[in-house]
Design an enzyme around this catalytic site. Structure first.
Site, PDB file in Angstrom:
ATOM      1  N   GLU A 255     -12.661  -5.723   1.103  1.00  0.00           N
ATOM      2  CA  GLU A 255     -14.147  -5.221   1.979  1.00  0.00           C
ATOM      3  C   GLU A 255     -13.509  -3.694   1.723  1.00  0.00           C
ATOM      4  OE1 GLU A 255     -16.387  -7.140   3.204  1.00  0.00           O
ATOM      5  OE2 GLU A 255     -15.321  -8.994   2.552  1.00  0.00           O
ATOM      6  N   CYS A 294     -18.009  -0.705   9.814  1.00  0.00           N
ATOM      7  CA  CYS A 294     -18.089  -0.393   8.202  1.00  0.00           C
ATOM      8  C   CYS A 294     -19.471  -0.935   8.546  1.00  0.00           C
ATOM      9  CB  CYS A 294     -17.187  -1.410   7.909  1.00  0.00           C
ATOM     10  SG  CYS A 294     -17.129  -3.385   8.786  1.00  0.00           S
TER      11      CYS A 294
HETATM   12  P1  NAP Z   1      -7.209   3.121   4.939  1.00  0.00           P
HETATM   13  O1  NAP Z   1      -6.454   4.150   5.495  1.00  0.00           O
HETATM   14  O2  NAP Z   1      -7.080   2.329   3.211  1.00  0.00           O
HETATM   15  O3  NAP Z   1      -6.217   1.702   4.814  1.00  0.00           O
HETATM   16  C1  NAP Z   1      -6.899   0.298   5.360  1.00  0.00           C
HETATM   17  C2  NAP Z   1      -5.340  -0.690   4.782  1.00  0.00           C
HETATM   18  O4  NAP Z   1      -4.246  -0.332   3.989  1.00  0.00           O
HETATM   19  C3  NAP Z   1      -4.027   0.218   6.417  1.00  0.00           C
HETATM   20  O5  NAP Z   1      -3.590  -1.079   7.540  1.00  0.00           O
HETATM   21  C4  NAP Z   1      -2.680   0.840   5.352  1.00  0.00           C
HETATM   22  O6  NAP Z   1      -1.856   1.101   6.572  1.00  0.00           O
HETATM   23  C5  NAP Z   1      -3.198   0.486   4.795  1.00  0.00           C
HETATM   24  N1  NAP Z   1      -2.713   0.964   2.699  1.00  0.00           N
HETATM   25  C6  NAP Z   1      -2.831   2.227   3.218  1.00  0.00           C
HETATM   26  N2  NAP Z   1      -2.151   2.231   1.642  1.00  0.00           N
HETATM   27  C7  NAP Z   1      -1.643   1.401   1.386  1.00  0.00           C
HETATM   28  C8  NAP Z   1      -1.145   1.464   0.180  1.00  0.00           C
HETATM   29  N3  NAP Z   1      -0.529   1.822  -1.153  1.00  0.00           N
HETATM   30  N4  NAP Z   1      -0.551  -0.574  -0.207  1.00  0.00           N
HETATM   31  C9  NAP Z   1      -0.752  -1.031   0.979  1.00  0.00           C
HETATM   32  N5  NAP Z   1      -1.181  -0.868   2.087  1.00  0.00           N
HETATM   33  C10 NAP Z   1      -1.805   0.104   2.122  1.00  0.00           C
HETATM   34  O7  NAP Z   1      -8.594   2.655   5.708  1.00  0.00           O
HETATM   35  P2  NAP Z   1      -9.046   3.029   7.302  1.00  0.00           P
HETATM   36  O8  NAP Z   1      -8.919   4.488   7.210  1.00  0.00           O
HETATM   37  O9  NAP Z   1      -7.717   2.293   8.126  1.00  0.00           O
HETATM   38  O10 NAP Z   1     -10.304   2.372   7.343  1.00  0.00           O
HETATM   39  C11 NAP Z   1     -11.767   3.102   7.225  1.00  0.00           C
HETATM   40  C12 NAP Z   1     -11.748   2.242   6.815  1.00  0.00           C
HETATM   41  O11 NAP Z   1     -12.164   1.242   6.324  1.00  0.00           O
HETATM   42  C13 NAP Z   1     -13.961   2.925   5.949  1.00  0.00           C
HETATM   43  O12 NAP Z   1     -14.417   3.378   4.762  1.00  0.00           O
HETATM   44  C14 NAP Z   1     -14.677   1.820   6.432  1.00  0.00           C
HETATM   45  O13 NAP Z   1     -15.310   1.602   6.187  1.00  0.00           O
HETATM   46  C15 NAP Z   1     -13.726   0.319   5.893  1.00  0.00           C
HETATM   47  N6  NAP Z   1     -13.720  -0.385   6.352  1.00  0.00           N
HETATM   48  C16 NAP Z   1     -13.906  -1.568   6.276  1.00  0.00           C
HETATM   49  C17 NAP Z   1     -14.877  -2.788   6.664  1.00  0.00           C
HETATM   50  C18 NAP Z   1     -15.728  -3.859   5.694  1.00  0.00           C
HETATM   51  O14 NAP Z   1     -15.263  -5.351   5.886  1.00  0.00           O
HETATM   52  N7  NAP Z   1     -15.996  -3.503   4.297  1.00  0.00           N
HETATM   53  C19 NAP Z   1     -14.286  -3.375   7.838  1.00  0.00           C
HETATM   54  C20 NAP Z   1     -13.381  -2.031   9.008  1.00  0.00           C
HETATM   55  C21 NAP Z   1     -13.427  -1.009   7.838  1.00  0.00           C
HETATM   56  P3  NAP Z   1      -1.585   2.492   7.510  1.00  0.00           P
HETATM   57  O15 NAP Z   1      -2.180   1.675   8.120  1.00  0.00           O
HETATM   58  O16 NAP Z   1      -0.343   1.345   8.123  1.00  0.00           O
HETATM   59  O17 NAP Z   1      -1.630   3.089   6.580  1.00  0.00           O
END
Ligand code: NAP
Length: 525
Positions: A255, A294
Site C-alpha cells: 500500500e 494516504c
Molecule cells: P516510509 O518512509 O516508506 O516508511 C514506511 C515503513 O517502512 C516504516 O516503518 C519504515 O521504517 C520502513 N522502512 C523504511 N525503509 C525500509 C527498508 N529498507 N526495509 C524495510 N522497511 C523499511 O513511509 P512513511 O514516511 O512512514 O509513510 C508515508 C507514506 O506512506 C506516504 O507516501 C503515504 O501516502 C503512504 N501511506 C500509504 C497508505 C496506503 O494505505 N496506501 C497508508 C498510509 C500511508 P522506519 O520508520 O523505521 O524507517
C-alpha cells in the site's frame, strides 16, 4: 524512556542510543526506540513454530472470539491511545479518533464477521470437479492458512489503524503477526501491542513487535511468510525487489502513496447541494490529520467556470480554521509529524507552486496558535490552482503529504479523464454529480486505475461514508503508484493469508476434507 521490542515472547531493549520520538508541537523528546542487536531471525522462527500452530488449533470462530476480546480490551484503554496520539503525532481529538477508533472498529468488525466461517479449519473453494468416469476421482480447490508469519511494515501516519487493519484478518486466518510500526510514531502501536501481550488473550508467538529499524528483517522471511507494507513508493520498491523476497517468491502486499482526486460534475453550480458537499469534503480532507492520510484528496477537478467560486468557498472555510497546538480546544489542524516531514512538505509545495497559483495559504513562515514555529512542525493549510492541468508536471506526480490540495480546471470529459489518470494509479477518486451518464463515464474511465470510486449525487447527500474514510467492508488499496495491494473488503482480506491448492484424489477423501472447511462463498457474501 526506552520502548522495547517484543520478540520470541520476551520484551527486549535494543542497543545503542536509539531513535528519539519527538512531540511535533514542542519538539521535546518523548522516548527512544532501538531494534539494534535484537534477534529478528529467531523472532520469526518462534512466531512460525509457536504462534502459528497455537492459532491454527482453533477454528475461525474461536479466533474471531479472541479478536472480540482484543477489541474490548483495546477499547477499555482508548483514552491512553488518544493521549499518546496527542504527544507523539500532535493529533487533535478528531485526528486521534480517525486512527484509534478506526482501529478498534476494524478489530470488532472482523470479530463479528469472522464468526460466519464457523468451525472450519480451512476454506473450500467452489464445487468438486469430477476427474473420472465413475466420479470416484475428483479435484477440489481449497484455501489453507499459511504456516508462516505475517510481517507488517507500517507507515507513520496510522500507528493504530495500520496495525489493527492488518492484524485482524491475519489473526482470524490463523497466522501470527510481527508488527513493525514506523519509527517516528511507534508509541501508539507499541502501547497497543503491550496491552495485547499483557492481556494474554493470544497464545505465545502470535504477536511480535519490532520497535525501531527493520534492519535485515527481510533476509529472514520465508516462502510461507507474508510481507504487508504501507509507506512510500520508494521504500515499497526496495521491499518488492529485496533479493531474499524475490528469491523465495515471498508474498508481498504493498500500500503506497497516491495522488487521489475529487471531481465536481459540470452540473454542480456554485451554491448547489453537491457543490457545498464537495467544499465540505475538501475542507475535511485538508484539515484532518493535517492532510497526512494516504487517501487524502490531492487534486480537485472542477470546470473552468466553477474553479474560482470553488477556490473562494474553500478559502473562506480555511480562513476560519485555527491551526496550531491541539491542546488548544479551538484548534482544528495540528502539525505534520516531525521536522523532516515539514521539510518534505515545503519542498513538494515549492514544486507545485512553480506551476500553480496560490489561492490560500502557502506561507512557509506562518504562525501556528500556541506553538513555537522554530520547534514545531506545522505546514499552513494551502490551496493551489492549476489552469493548465494537461501541461502540468508536478500536480499529478508530487504527493505533498500534508495539508495541501490543488484545484485543477477541466473543460470536458475528454481532458478530465486523462488528467485524473495521470495520477498513475490511486487509492480513491470521488465524483459529485447528479448526471448519471457523467458518473458512468467517469467510473468507466477511471475504474481500472483506482481501488475505490466514491460517487455522490443528491439522493445520497451527506449520507456518504467520505472520500478519505476506509471502511473495512470495502476494498482498500489501489493499482500502479498506489502499490497494487488489496486490503480489507470484508472477509476477502483473508485471501492474503491463505494459499490456494487443489486436492486431486478419492471423492471420499475430498468429501471429508470439505467437511472440515468453511465455504469461500462466505468471503463474497
Ligand atoms: P516510509 O518512509 O516508506 O516508511 C514506511 C515503513 O517502512 C516504516 O516503518 C519504515 O521504517 C520502513 N522502512 C523504511 N525503509 C525500509 C527498508 N529498507 N526495509 C524495510 N522497511 C523499511 O513511509 P512513511 O514516511 O512512514 O509513510 C508515508 C507514506 O506512506 C506516504 O507516501 C503515504 O501516502 C503512504 N501511506 C500509504 C497508505 C496506503 O494505505 N496506501 C497508508 C498510509 C500511508 P522506519 O520508520 O523505521 O524507517
Amino acid at each position: 524512556m526506552n520502548l522495547s521490542n517484543y520478540l520470541a515472547g520476551q520484551w527486549i531493549e535494543g542497543s545503542g542510543p536509539g531513535t528519539p520520538l519527538v512531540d511535533p508541537v514542542t519538539g521535546d523528546e518523548l522516548a527512544r526506540i532501538s531494534s539494534d542487536g535484537v534477534d529478528l531471525k529467531t523472532a520469526l522462527e518462534f512466531a512460525r513454530a509457536q504462534g502459528g500452530p497455537a492459532l491454527r488449533q482453533l477454528s475461525y470462530t474461536q479466533r474471531a472470539d479472541l479478536l472480540a476480546k482484543i477489541g474490548e480490551m483495546l477499547s477499555a484503554n482508548r483514552d491512553e491511545y488518544f493521549r499518546l496520539s496527542l504527544l507523539n503525532l500532535g493529533a487533535t481529538q478528531a485526528d486521534a479518533s480517525f486512527d484509534v477508533d478506526g482501529a478498534l472498529y476494524t478489530v470488532k468488525y472482523y470479530a463479528k464477521i469472522g464468526r460466519a466461517l464457523a468451525d472450519g479449519k480451512m476454506l473450500k473453494e467452489g464445487a468438486a470437479a469430477s476427474l473420472s468416469k465413475t466420479g470416484v476421482f475428483a479435484g477440489q480447490h481449497f484455501l489453507v492458512p499459511t504456516k508462516g508469519a505475517a510481517v507488517f511494515i507500517n507507515a507513520f501516519n496510522f500507528p493504530a489503524w495500520g496495525f489493527c487493519e492488518k492484524a485482524a484478518p491475519a489473526l482470524l486466518s490463523g497466522v501470527p503477526v510481527l508488527v513493525k510500526p514506523a519509527s517516528p510514531t511507534a508509541w501508539v502501536a507499541h502501547k497497543m501491542v503491550e496491552d495485547v501481550v499483557k492481556s494474554a488473550i493470544l497464545p505465545p508467538g502470535a504477536i511480535s513487535l519490532v520497535c525501531g529499524s527493520a534492519r535485515e528483517l527481510l533476509d529472514h522471511v520465508r516462502e510461507e511468510d507474508i510481507v504487508s507494507f504501507t509507506g512510500s513508493a520508494d521504500t515499497a520498491a526496495r521491499i518488492r525487489t529485496h533479493s531474499n523476497v524475490v528469491h523465495r517468491s515471498v508474498r508481498v502486499n504493498i500500500e503506497a502513496d497516491s495522488i487521489n482526486s475529487a471531481i465536481l460534475g459540470p452540473d454542480c453550480a456554485p451554491g448547489s447541494d453537491l457543490f457545498d458537499l464537495l467544499v465540505k469534503e475538501v475542507l475535511k480532507e485538508i484539515t484532518l490529520k493535517a492532510g497526512q492520510k494516504c487517501t487524502t484528496i490531492r487534486r480537485v477537478f472542477a470546470t473552468r467556470q466553477t474553479l474560482k467560486a470553488l477556490g473562494e468557498a474553500v478559502s473562506a472555510r480555511l480562513s476560519a480554521t485555527k491551526v496550531g497546538n491541539p491542546r488548544n480546544s479551538e484548534v482544528k489542524v495540528g502539525p505534520v509529524v516531525n521536522k523532516a516531514q515539514q521539510s518534505a512538505c515545503l519542498e513538494g509545495l515549492k514544486k507545485l507552486r512553480s506551476e500553480c497559483s496560490v489561492v490560500f495559504g502557502g506561507n512557509d513562515h506562518f504562525e501556528p496558535v500556541d506553538a513555537d514555529p522554530q520547534k514545531s512542525a506545522f505546514v499552513q493549510p494551502t490551496l493551489l490552482a492549476s489552469n493548465d492541468g494537461l501541461a502540468s508536471k508536478y500536480v499529478h506526480d508530487v504527493e505533498v503529504f500534508g495539508p495541501v490540495v490543488t484545484l485543477v480546471a477541466y473543460d470536458s470529459l475528454k481532458d478530465l479523464v486523462p488528467m485524473v489518470r495521470r495520477g498513475s494509479g490511486s487509492l480513491v477518486a470521488s465524483v459529485f454529480s447528479n448526471d448519471s451518464s457523467f458518473l458512468q463515464e467517469v467510473i468507466l474511465g477511471l475504474g481500472d486505475l483506482h481501488g475505490r470510486i466514491l460517487a455522490v449525487d443528491s439522493s445520497v447527500g451527506a449520507q456518504h461514508t467520505g472520500h478519505g474514510n476506509v471502511v473495512p467492508s470495502c476494498l482498500h488499496g489501489g493499482p500502479g503508484r498506489a502499490g497494487g495491494g488489496e486490503e480489507l473488503a470484508g472477509l476477502r482480506a483473508l485471501l492474503l493469508y491463505h494459499r490456494r491448492f487443489v486436492v486431486q484424489g478419492p471423492a471420499n477423501c475430498i468429501k471429508e476434507l470439505s467437511g472440515l472447511s468453511a465455504d469461500t462463498n462466505l468471503l463474497y457474501s
